[in-house]
Structure formats: structure tokens, C-alpha cells
Design a protein around this motif. Structure first.
Motif, PDB file in Angstrom:
ATOM      1  N   ILE A 256       0.849  -1.191   0.000  1.00 43.54           N
ATOM      2  CA  ILE A 256       0.000   0.000   0.000  1.00 43.54           C
ATOM      3  C   ILE A 256       0.885   1.241   0.000  1.00 43.54           C
ATOM      4  O   ILE A 256       1.873   1.299   0.743  1.00 43.54           O
ATOM      5  N   THR A 257       0.566   2.225  -0.817  1.00 47.94           N
ATOM      6  CA  THR A 257       1.338   3.465  -0.852  1.00 47.94           C
ATOM      7  C   THR A 257       0.629   4.549  -0.034  1.00 47.94           C
ATOM      8  O   THR A 257      -0.577   4.463   0.201  1.00 47.94           O
ATOM      9  N   PRO A 258       1.354   5.586   0.399  1.00 43.44           N
ATOM     10  CA  PRO A 258       0.709   6.693   1.108  1.00 43.44           C
ATOM     11  C   PRO A 258      -0.203   7.538   0.227  1.00 43.44           C
ATOM     12  O   PRO A 258      -0.882   8.437   0.722  1.00 43.44           O
ATOM     13  N   TRP A 259      -0.222   7.261  -1.086  1.00 47.06           N
ATOM     14  CA  TRP A 259      -1.046   8.019  -2.023  1.00 47.06           C
ATOM     15  C   TRP A 259      -2.350   7.301  -2.328  1.00 47.06           C
ATOM     16  O   TRP A 259      -2.954   7.488  -3.363  1.00 47.06           O
ATOM     17  N   LYS A 260      -2.774   6.428  -1.402  1.00 47.85           N
ATOM     18  CA  LYS A 260      -4.064   5.736  -1.495  1.00 47.85           C
ATOM     19  C   LYS A 260      -4.135   4.824  -2.729  1.00 47.85           C
ATOM     20  O   LYS A 260      -5.151   4.742  -3.411  1.00 47.85           O
ATOM     21  N   SER A 261      -3.033   4.179  -3.001  1.00 48.55           N
ATOM     22  CA  SER A 261      -2.953   3.252  -4.130  1.00 48.55           C
ATOM     23  C   SER A 261      -2.182   2.018  -3.656  1.00 48.55           C
ATOM     24  O   SER A 261      -1.766   1.956  -2.498  1.00 48.55           O
ATOM     25  N   PHE A 262      -2.001   1.046  -4.524  1.00 54.92           N
ATOM     26  CA  PHE A 262      -1.174  -0.090  -4.130  1.00 54.92           C
ATOM     27  C   PHE A 262      -0.368  -0.608  -5.308  1.00 54.92           C
ATOM     28  O   PHE A 262      -0.697  -0.357  -6.480  1.00 54.92           O
ATOM     29  N   ILE A 263       0.711  -1.287  -4.979  1.00 57.81           N
ATOM     30  CA  ILE A 263       1.662  -1.775  -5.972  1.00 57.81           C
ATOM     31  C   ILE A 263       1.928  -3.257  -5.719  1.00 57.81           C
ATOM     32  O   ILE A 263       2.085  -3.685  -4.573  1.00 57.81           O
ATOM     33  N   ILE A 264       1.951  -4.023  -6.806  1.00 57.63           N
ATOM     34  CA  ILE A 264       2.268  -5.456  -6.744  1.00 57.63           C
ATOM     35  C   ILE A 264       3.560  -5.657  -7.526  1.00 57.63           C
ATOM     36  O   ILE A 264       3.636  -5.320  -8.713  1.00 57.63           O
ATOM     37  N   LYS A 265       4.573  -6.202  -6.862  1.00 63.09           N
ATOM     38  CA  LYS A 265       5.878  -6.401  -7.493  1.00 63.09           C
ATOM     39  C   LYS A 265       6.123  -7.885  -7.736  1.00 63.09           C
ATOM     40  O   LYS A 265       5.473  -8.747  -7.152  1.00 63.09           O
ATOM     41  N   GLY A 266       7.084  -8.167  -8.620  1.00 61.93           N
ATOM     42  CA  GLY A 266       7.489  -9.547  -8.853  1.00 61.93           C
ATOM     43  C   GLY A 266       6.535 -10.348  -9.705  1.00 61.93           C
ATOM     44  O   GLY A 266       6.374 -11.561  -9.498  1.00 61.93           O
ATOM     45  N   ILE A 267       5.879  -9.698 -10.668  1.00 62.93           N
ATOM     46  CA  ILE A 267       4.969 -10.402 -11.586  1.00 62.93           C
ATOM     47  C   ILE A 267       5.807 -11.015 -12.709  1.00 62.93           C
ATOM     48  O   ILE A 267       6.559 -10.300 -13.388  1.00 62.93           O
ATOM     49  N   SER A 268       5.713 -12.299 -12.893  1.00 58.78           N
ATOM     50  CA  SER A 268       6.542 -12.961 -13.909  1.00 58.78           C
ATOM     51  C   SER A 268       6.077 -12.597 -15.310  1.00 58.78           C
ATOM     52  O   SER A 268       4.920 -12.216 -15.534  1.00 58.78           O
ATOM     53  N   LYS A 269       6.979 -12.742 -16.250  1.00 56.73           N
ATOM     54  CA  LYS A 269       6.654 -12.471 -17.659  1.00 56.73           C
ATOM     55  C   LYS A 269       5.528 -13.388 -18.137  1.00 56.73           C
ATOM     56  O   LYS A 269       4.658 -12.974 -18.908  1.00 56.73           O
ATOM     57  N   GLU A 270       5.503 -14.592 -17.631  1.00 57.73           N
ATOM     58  CA  GLU A 270       4.475 -15.555 -18.029  1.00 57.73           C
ATOM     59  C   GLU A 270       3.098 -15.181 -17.465  1.00 57.73           C
ATOM     60  O   GLU A 270       2.059 -15.479 -18.083  1.00 57.73           O
ATOM     61  N   SER A 271       3.084 -14.522 -16.300  1.00 61.06           N
ATOM     62  CA  SER A 271       1.811 -14.168 -15.662  1.00 61.06           C
ATOM     63  C   SER A 271       1.224 -12.872 -16.190  1.00 61.06           C
ATOM     64  O   SER A 271       0.038 -12.602 -15.977  1.00 61.06           O
ATOM     65  N   ARG A 272       2.039 -12.088 -16.875  1.00 65.73           N
ATOM     66  CA  ARG A 272       1.569 -10.755 -17.286  1.00 65.73           C
ATOM     67  C   ARG A 272       0.326 -10.810 -18.184  1.00 65.73           C
ATOM     68  O   ARG A 272      -0.645 -10.071 -17.921  1.00 65.73           O
ATOM     69  N   PRO A 273       0.282 -11.624 -19.242  1.00 63.44           N
ATOM     70  CA  PRO A 273      -0.933 -11.631 -20.093  1.00 63.44           C
ATOM     71  C   PRO A 273      -2.190 -11.983 -19.317  1.00 63.44           C
ATOM     72  O   PRO A 273      -3.246 -11.367 -19.515  1.00 63.44           O
ATOM     73  N   ALA A 274      -2.094 -12.942 -18.406  1.00 57.93           N
ATOM     74  CA  ALA A 274      -3.263 -13.341 -17.625  1.00 57.93           C
ATOM     75  C   ALA A 274      -3.708 -12.215 -16.697  1.00 57.93           C
ATOM     76  O   ALA A 274      -4.914 -11.999 -16.499  1.00 57.93           O
ATOM     77  N   LEU A 275      -2.760 -11.474 -16.138  1.00 58.99           N
ATOM     78  CA  LEU A 275      -3.106 -10.376 -15.263  1.00 58.99           C
ATOM     79  C   LEU A 275      -3.766  -9.239 -16.048  1.00 58.99           C
ATOM     80  O   LEU A 275      -4.750  -8.638 -15.584  1.00 58.99           O
ATOM     81  N   GLU A 276      -3.254  -8.947 -17.227  1.00 62.28           N
ATOM     82  CA  GLU A 276      -3.871  -7.911 -18.059  1.00 62.28           C
ATOM     83  C   GLU A 276      -5.291  -8.314 -18.447  1.00 62.28           C
ATOM     84  O   GLU A 276      -6.197  -7.478 -18.484  1.00 62.28           O
ATOM     85  N   ARG A 277      -5.491  -9.603 -18.733  1.00 61.02           N
ATOM     86  CA  ARG A 277      -6.833 -10.090 -19.055  1.00 61.02           C
ATOM     87  C   ARG A 277      -7.745  -9.981 -17.833  1.00 61.02           C
ATOM     88  O   ARG A 277      -8.906  -9.574 -17.938  1.00 61.02           O
ATOM     89  N   PHE A 278      -7.211 -10.325 -16.650  1.00 65.75           N
ATOM     90  CA  PHE A 278      -7.954 -10.235 -15.395  1.00 65.75           C
ATOM     91  C   PHE A 278      -8.444  -8.804 -15.155  1.00 65.75           C
ATOM     92  O   PHE A 278      -9.620  -8.578 -14.808  1.00 65.75           O
ATOM     93  N   LEU A 279      -7.577  -7.822 -15.370  1.00 64.94           N
ATOM     94  CA  LEU A 279      -7.948  -6.417 -15.160  1.00 64.94           C
ATOM     95  C   LEU A 279      -8.924  -5.931 -16.225  1.00 64.94           C
ATOM     96  O   LEU A 279      -9.900  -5.221 -15.933  1.00 64.94           O
ATOM     97  N   GLY A 280      -8.658  -6.315 -17.467  1.00 61.24           N
ATOM     98  CA  GLY A 280      -9.511  -5.863 -18.566  1.00 61.24           C
ATOM     99  C   GLY A 280     -10.933  -6.383 -18.459  1.00 61.24           C
ATOM    100  O   GLY A 280     -11.891  -5.650 -18.728  1.00 61.24           O
ATOM    101  N   GLN A 281     -11.085  -7.632 -18.041  1.00 60.82           N
ATOM    102  CA  GLN A 281     -12.417  -8.211 -17.895  1.00 60.82           C
ATOM    103  C   GLN A 281     -13.237  -7.483 -16.834  1.00 60.82           C
ATOM    104  O   GLN A 281     -14.469  -7.478 -16.885  1.00 60.82           O
ATOM    105  N   ARG A 282     -12.554  -6.870 -15.891  1.00 61.91           N
ATOM    106  CA  ARG A 282     -13.248  -6.142 -14.812  1.00 61.91           C
ATOM    107  C   ARG A 282     -13.291  -4.636 -15.060  1.00 61.91           C
ATOM    108  O   ARG A 282     -13.716  -3.863 -14.194  1.00 61.91           O
ATOM    109  N   GLY A 283     -12.837  -4.228 -16.223  1.00 63.04           N
ATOM    110  CA  GLY A 283     -12.907  -2.817 -16.595  1.00 63.04           C
ATOM    111  C   GLY A 283     -12.038  -1.909 -15.751  1.00 63.04           C
ATOM    112  O   GLY A 283     -12.388  -0.747 -15.506  1.00 63.04           O
ATOM    113  N   ILE A 284     -10.889  -2.421 -15.282  1.00 61.79           N
ATOM    114  CA  ILE A 284     -10.011  -1.639 -14.412  1.00 61.79           C
ATOM    115  C   ILE A 284      -9.107  -0.740 -15.247  1.00 61.79           C
ATOM    116  O   ILE A 284      -8.334  -1.208 -16.089  1.00 61.79           O
ATOM    117  N   ASN A 285      -9.191   0.555 -15.017  1.00 60.72           N
ATOM    118  CA  ASN A 285      -8.357   1.535 -15.708  1.00 60.72           C
ATOM    119  C   ASN A 285      -6.991   1.597 -15.037  1.00 60.72           C
ATOM    120  O   ASN A 285      -6.883   1.796 -13.832  1.00 60.72           O
TER     121      ASN A 285
END
Length: 479
Positions: A256-285
């Protein structure tokens, strides 16, 4: 911040997907559907007519719901480690080891930060540990609750002494009047500390505020993701699903950042497409405008959120750049512990103002060189209407870019910048409104260049209505 909100203290703003998912399940049991993130990297939420003890017992991670405001979350810049510039010896693992040593809940605000990052405030605590160039040694900047001025501890603190130093200070701080006295007492109490002499004063480099959203490369084959919500209302169903995704993809930490946001580190190259799909399906900007991501607001305050939207819209209409600047809105006039470059203070409403529904007025302030780490708070405009704010903030944005990259030092024969702007003024003890002789108080019929002692005896504070006798002489840095 809304004082009715309860908290889960996420030490250093670092949690695991499993721990966060468990906390979310506990909060859903209480009938909640969303949470806020706080400026001290904690989780905030309302909790009414609920058996808090029963909820905590249902948590397998022994999550504590904290209502007592006297306890403070530890802030650290682990969130910046490995993704932004850092002191050469300071790694993410260093923060984790340090936080593990804290076996008590502090009542003083503790910050543990890297001076080469800007995402986490360095001096917003009572005990501010700042990494030095010497491996495993830290400067300690101290501003105890009853002190008016901060001071540096006269030696560097060894990493593995941080917790014992914090504990010792908590035991005696309320009787300490200055840092010399504190140093003498701690030397008697802590015989085995491994202090080191300070060879040079702490210098905080001027670092541009980063863009912290979206999917970004981290090293050669990993990525980090930053997520930001405009209203700081994070949906529990989404957060729970995201935790599940992290667990399924061996992602170990959420920050969690002090700017009311959050950051996830250590996402593998293989997991990136699935994560982008996960966010896109939920309409996350994940690509908000820089104009709106560099703001710090009180939690759960609709008025300040609406003011921010109004100002950001004006910036956008005028095609203004604010890259590198940060803005804060505060209802604590004169607080001076903000960590944004520019601060819009909302003056308190008088009883008459409440009765007649009078619109609030604002002060516009900024830190010297637009760098919060200078801790020199300067007043730019006072008692202005909302409609005047956009132009004033755009003026300040231009001043920021005009001085950007210029040498800040001046010849010895000239006055320092601080001497040029430091003036003796009179300040209301009740609401901290400033009366400056050079400006006067036009609204109250006092013309500019009227000395305070020449102001009529019937004069009252234009903000809170306090008598002239409630004003005291102070020194402030003014434009």
C-alpha cells in the motif's frame, strides 16, 4: 481523516495476498463492501454495531482491528525498492528484516525510508529513520509530539538497533525537551548500541515524483503493477479476486502506498498476459492522468474530493502540466506536516458562516523549492475563494518549472533565500490564521502596511472571530 474509521495496521504497508484475502473475508463478515487506504499505509473502514473481537478470532492471521488512535502504523519505502532509484545497500529484504523486529505497536509515528525515492514521505513521522550512504546506518530525524522544531539525533543508528531505540524513546519522550537531553538519557539506557559518528549532514536529493500506475518492467523478466482508484474506495470483491490471482501465480507481496494506491511487485513475464486479461475483464483503468494521481486528500471526505475534481478539470481544460508536482488538500490549517509540494488549506467555517451557508475560503501554501523535504512551509495566498484557486495553482506550477534545475545556492554576500522570505507575523492561536502587517486585512477594513499594534482593539480574526488578544507573534516563511 474521519476519526470514526477503524484500522488494520499493515506494518510498512506490506502484506501478503493470503493475509489480505483473510482480512477481506473478515470485513465482509461485518457487512462491508469496500475499504479505504490511509496515508500511513494502513487499511481504513467504518465498523458500526459489530462484535470486533469475534471478527478478529475468525482471522487465521490474527489480524487486529484498531480503533485506538494512539497507536500508529510504521511507514516504510519498501514499496519503492527494486522499482525506483535506491541507496546502494538498501534492498527490499532489508525493510522486511527490520519490520520483523518490531514486537510492539508504536504510539509514536515511525518512518523508515530511502532518501532517494519520492513515493513515500520521509519526514511525516515522529521518528524518521533515513538511510545513509554507510551500509546499515541511518540518520534519525526527530519531531516529538510536544516539540515545535525537529532535530537530528547526533549519531547514526545501526539497522539492528532501530527497534530498541524506538522503544527507549517511547518510554521517556514525554519528559524530553530537546535532542541533547534525549541522547544523554538513551546513552544510559542503551549500553550495547552500535552507533556511528555522522561524517556529513543528510542531503535529500530532489527527486521527481514518479508515475506509479500501470504495468511496468522490473528487471529483465519481471513486472510491477500500480493500481489507483479516484475515490479511494476499493471494492472488496475485486481485492479478494486479485489476492486469489496473486496466490495462484506465486506473487508474494502487495504494498500500500501513502497516495491511497497499491503496488504489486514480482509479476513474472508468463503471468503478465493473464493479469492484463484479469484487469480488462473487470474494466479496471490502469492509465489515469498524471494530473489526478499526484493528489493527497483526507480519507472519506467528499468535499475535498469534489474540490480536487474541480481543480483537475480546470488544469485539463487549460492543458497545464504538473509533472513532478504534488498537491494536497487539508482542513488542518497550519499543520505543516504535509508531504505534497503544494497544499490547499480550507479555512474553518465560523458560526456565522455556518448559519448563513457561507462558502469556505482557502489558503495556498507550498514548500520551499516545491520540495516537501525542505520542511520550509511558505504561504502564497490567503483567504481566497474557490474560483481563484485554479489560477493561483497554475501560477505556482509555472514557478515550479521556472526554477526547476536551477542552482539553489546564492552568493554569501547576499541574503539567503530563507532570510528573504522569513517574516515576523501574528497568528491566531485558535485557527492559525495569519495577520501580516504588509498585507493587512482588507475584509476587516485594515489597510496594508498597518502594524498589528495599530490594529483597532475591536479587531477579530476574519476566520474564527477570536479577539485580537488571541494572536501571538510567530516567524513564518511568506511570499
Amino acid at each position: 481523516m474521519n476519526d470514526d474509521l477503524h484500522r488494520i495496521l499493515i506494518s510498512g504497508g506490506i502484506t501478503s495476498p493470503g493475509e489480505l484475502k483473510d482480512s477481506i473475508a473478515m470485513l465482509e463478515t461485518a457487512g462491508l463492501s469496500e475499504v479505504y487506504f490511509g496515508s500511513r499505509q494502513d487499511i481504513l473502514f467504518p465498523l458500526v454495531n459489530t462484535n470486533k473481537d469475534r471478527l478478529e478470532k475468525n482471522s487465521k492471521y490474527n489480524t487486529d482491528i484498531v480503533a485506538d488512535r494512539s497507536y500508529q502504523n510504521i511507514v516504510c519505502s519498501y514499496v519503492s525498492a527494486d522499482i525506483f532509484d535506491a541507496t546502494h545497500w538498501l534492498k527490499g529484504s532489508t525493510y522486511l528484516y527490520l519490520l520483523e523486529q518490531f514486537d510492539y505497536m508504536p504510539k509514536l509515528k515511525v518512518n523508515i525510508t530511502d532518501p532517494k525515492q519520492r513515493l513515500v514521505p520521509i519526514f511525516s513521522g515522529n521518528l524518521n529513520f533515513v538511510a545513509s550512504e554507510e551500509e546499515d546506518y541511518w540518520y534519525l530525524n526527530i519531531l516529538l509530539p510536544h516539540w515545535k522544531q525537529d532535530a537530528y539525533y547526533p549519531v547514526l543508528i545501526y539497522s539492528w538497533d532501530i527497534v530498541s531505540v524506538c522503544k527507549a524513546i517511547e518510554e521517556v519522550y514525554y519528559t524530553m525537551d530537546n535532542v541533547e537531553q534525549l541522547f544523554a538519557v538513551l546513552n544510559e539506557r542503551l549500553q550495547a548500541t552500535n552507533n556511528r559518528a555522522i561524517k556529513k549532514e543528510l542531503q535529500i536529493p530532489l527527486v521527481t515524483f514518479p508515475y506509479y500506475e500501470g504495468m511496468n518492467r522490473m528487471g529483465l523478466d519481471q513486472y510491477w503493477l500500480g493500481l489507483y482508484w479516484r475515490n479511494n474506495r476499493y471494492d472488496l470483491q475485486f481485492l479478494k479476486a486479485l489476492c486469489g490471482f496473486c496466490l495462484d501465480n506465486s506473487i508474494g507481496k502487495i504494498c500500500i502506498t501513502p497516495w491511497k494506491s497499491f503496488i504489486i511487485k514480482g509479476i513474472s513475464k508468463e503471468s503478465r498476459p493473464a493479469l492484463e486479461r484479469f484487469l480488462g475483464q473487470r474494466g479496471i483503468n490502469v492509465r489515469h492522468s498524471q494530473l489526478e494521481m499526484n493528489w493527497h486528500l483526507p480519507v472519506d471526505d467528499q468535499d475535498t474530493l469534489e474540490l480536487k475534481r474541480y481543480l483537475v478539470n480546470k488544469f485539463d481544460q487549460n492543458d497545464i502540466s504538473t509533472y513532478g508536482l504534488t498537491f494536497g488538500i487539508s482542513k488542518d490549517v497550519g499543520k505543516k506536516s504535509h508531504f505534497s509540494s503544494i497544499v490547499i488549506e480550507q479555512n474553518p467555517t465560523t458560526k456565522i458562516g455556518e448559519d448563513y451557508n457561507v462558502s469556505p475560503t482557502f489558503n495556498v501554501c507550498h514548500f520551499k523549492d516545491f520540495d516537501p523535504n525542505t520542511r520550509i512551509y511558505m504561504v502564497y495566498a490567503q483567504d481566497v475563494d474557490k474560483s481563484e484557486l485554479p489560477e493561483l495553482l497554475m501560477e505556482l506550477s509555472k514557478k515550479y518549472f521556472q526554477q526547476l534545475g536551477q542552482e539553489k545556492s546564492v552568493p554569501e554576500e547576499n541574503k539567503t533565500i530563507e532570510e528573504d522570505v522569513k517574516r515576523e507575523v501574528h497568528q491566531c492561536k485558535n485557527c492559525l490564521t495569519v495577520y501580516d502587517d504588509a498585507i493587512g486585512d482588507i475584509k476587516s477594513g485594515v489597510t496594508p502596511k498597518t502594524k498589528f499594534e495599530d490594529v483597532p482593539c475591536g479587531y477579530v480574526c476574519s476566520v474564527c472571530g477570536s479577539d485580537k488578544s488571541f494572536f501571538e507573534t510567530v516567524e513564518l516563511f511568506l511570499k
